[in-house]
Write a protein that holds these residues in place. Structure first.
Motif, PDB file in Angstrom:
ATOM      1  N   GLU A 218       0.759  -1.265  -0.167  1.00  0.00           N
ATOM      2  CA  GLU A 218       0.115  -0.061  -0.129  1.00  0.00           C
ATOM      3  C   GLU A 218       0.845   1.291  -0.045  1.00  0.00           C
ATOM      4  O   GLU A 218       0.314   2.305  -0.411  1.00  0.00           O
TER       5      GLU A 218
ATOM      6  N   TRP B   5     -10.660  -3.525  -2.400  1.00  0.00           N
ATOM      7  CA  TRP B   5     -10.562  -4.419  -1.418  1.00  0.00           C
ATOM      8  C   TRP B   5     -11.764  -5.427  -1.125  1.00  0.00           C
ATOM      9  O   TRP B   5     -11.703  -6.617  -0.682  1.00  0.00           O
TER      10      TRP B   5
ATOM     11  N   ARG C 215      -9.427  -5.126   6.928  1.00  0.00           N
ATOM     12  CA  ARG C 215      -9.778  -3.977   6.286  1.00  0.00           C
ATOM     13  C   ARG C 215     -11.139  -3.505   5.730  1.00  0.00           C
ATOM     14  O   ARG C 215     -11.621  -2.640   5.704  1.00  0.00           O
ATOM     15  N   THR C 216     -11.746  -4.622   5.312  1.00  0.00           N
ATOM     16  CA  THR C 216     -13.091  -4.651   4.606  1.00  0.00           C
ATOM     17  C   THR C 216     -14.195  -4.422   5.775  1.00  0.00           C
ATOM     18  O   THR C 216     -15.266  -4.057   5.445  1.00  0.00           O
TER      19      THR C 216
ATOM     20  N   ARG D 282      -4.025  -0.574  14.151  1.00  0.00           N
ATOM     21  CA  ARG D 282      -5.024   0.256  13.647  1.00  0.00           C
ATOM     22  C   ARG D 282      -6.325   0.443  14.813  1.00  0.00           C
ATOM     23  O   ARG D 282      -7.058   1.108  14.853  1.00  0.00           O
TER      24      ARG D 282
END
Length: 413
Positions: free
Chosen positions: A261, A314, A343-344, A377
């Motif tokens: 990324e 994604w 992420r999703t 995160r």
């Protein structure tokens, strides 16, 4: 012959470059006549030893590959004539086989050396060879990795791997397995091991990514060659697509490791992306479920599409990883799916998937790196630092290790 008086450093560099580019080609040629892989490797090792003592004095030959082949070929001839070798075989067998070996190698034109690595790959994938040692054997005999490197990749002791390889080579010799590319009937049984070995070679050489003459480059060349030779095998084309698309992103400039990324798509190789996508189209079979390499190549294609769209899809990645885990639930695919789900959906959901993995995860570097990312995160920086530190200790790639240590340091401030 080339110039005289080159330094030992220059000779070592040329020998290393020749070994990386030609080791498998030379072993395949030397082993084929008698089916003796160990003898081929031993005589080639002798030739390299001779090169390191002769070239500094006489100069590097114009064609190092043919020089090595000639020296190894002569060594084989001497060994076949030796009393010690004859004692290990009947006189008649040793005489007949030795004559055949010497004659077949003598007929080779050193300046026009053929590439018989594909035949050697399929020898290593023969049903007479234990399934568990086929890929390690290909990695060593065809692609030049040593037993310690292979043992590390397969998470087994080096001594145990070395013994397995010796037994497999003995089996090839004693069973007189022919050095030929098999016909259509035998292909489905032996092709998966060949593709797996080429893929394993690329993964092992990943730290050398981006170098045209690297082992990774050789693995990509082999994958494309196999696909072209077979013509209509979808998984062969899919592997060619997978390695080509991965190589397109390996050209990113700079010495350090950058996660996907953080890479600049403008630095990716558009020519290789187009080439990889064309291979992936050749792998498509409408109405037929995709194979493992097709799904992995499609995942690479989604990542590469950021070079056009400017964004990563994604949701599509999540779908592809779910399909991949369904047909190939390796530790690597499950960790990658957990990272994408993080992420999703949410980091918590991704972490729950990681926590459900078997205990082998503790020795798997990508598990700890993915966990560190998801913990960061969530703002759990102390836990993330510990995860990145553990990932760093498990990494064998200095560039990746430096990146992981930097991430841990950033989060600990």
């Amino acid at each position: 012959m080339g110039r005289v008086g080159v330094t030992g450093e220059t000779v070592a560099r040329v020998a290393e470059r020749t070994a990386r580019a030609s080791y498998g080609r030379l072993v395949a040629l030397l082993a084929a006549p008698a089916g003796d892989l160990q003898l081929a490797e031993d005589t080639l090792a002798h030739a390299f030893e001779q090169a390191l003592t002769t070239w500094p004095r006489d100069g590097v030959p114009d064609n190092p590959e043919s020089w090595l082949l000639t020296v190894a070929r002569n060594r084989q001839r001497d060994l076949w004539k030796s009393a010690a070798h004859r004692r290990n075989r009947s006189l008649e067998a040793a005489t007949d086989l030795g004559a055949d070996v010497v004659e077949s190698l003598h007929d080779l034109d050193p300046d026009r050396i053929p590439d018989r690595r594909l035949a050697l790959l399929f020898v290593c994938a023969h049903p007479a060879i234990a399934a568990g040692v086929r890929t390690p054997l290909m990695l060593q005999a065809v692609l030049g990795f040593d037993a310690a490197q292979i043992a590390r990749a397969f998470a087994v002791p080096a001594g145990a791997m070395s013994q397995r390889l010796v037994r497999a080579k003995r089996r090839i010799r004693d069973a007189k397995i022919p050095f030929v590319v098999p016909g259509r009937q035998a292909m489905p049984e032996r092709l998966p091991s060949v593709l797996e070995a080429v893929y394993g070679c690329y993964a092992l050489a990943f730290s050398e990514r981006g170098e045209g003459a690297s082992v990774a480059g050789e693995a990509r060349y082999l994958a494309v060659t196999i696909a072209r030779l077979l013509g209509d095998e979808p998984e062969a084309w899919a592997l060619a697509a997978l390695l080509t698309l991965a190589s397109a992103r390996a050209t990113t400039s700079g010495d350090g490791y950058l996660p996907l990324e953080d890479q600049d798509p403008d630095e990716w190789d558009r020519r290789l992306i187009a080439e990889g996508e064309s291979y992936l189209r050749r792998a498509e079979r409408p109405g037929r479920a995709p194979g493992r390499f097709q799904l992995e190549a499609a995942i690479q294609a989604v990542h590469c599409d950021r070079a056009r769209s400017g964004a990563t899809d994604w949701d599509t990645l999540c779908t592809l990883y779910t399909a991949l885990v369904a047909i190939a639930p390796s530790l690597g695919s499950r960790v990658a799916r957990a990272a994408v789900v993080g992420r999703t959906r949410s980091p918590e959901t991704g972490l729950s998937l990681l926590d459900a993995l078997p205990v082998e995860r503790e020795r798997f570097q990508p598990y700890h790196a993915a966990r560190g990312d998801l913990l960061a995160r969530l703002g759990r920086h102390q836990d993330a630092v510990a995860a990145y530190a553990r990932a760093s200790t498990l990494s064998t790639d200095p560039a990746v290790r430096t990146f992981l240590e930097r991430r841990a340091e950033e989060l600990s401030r």
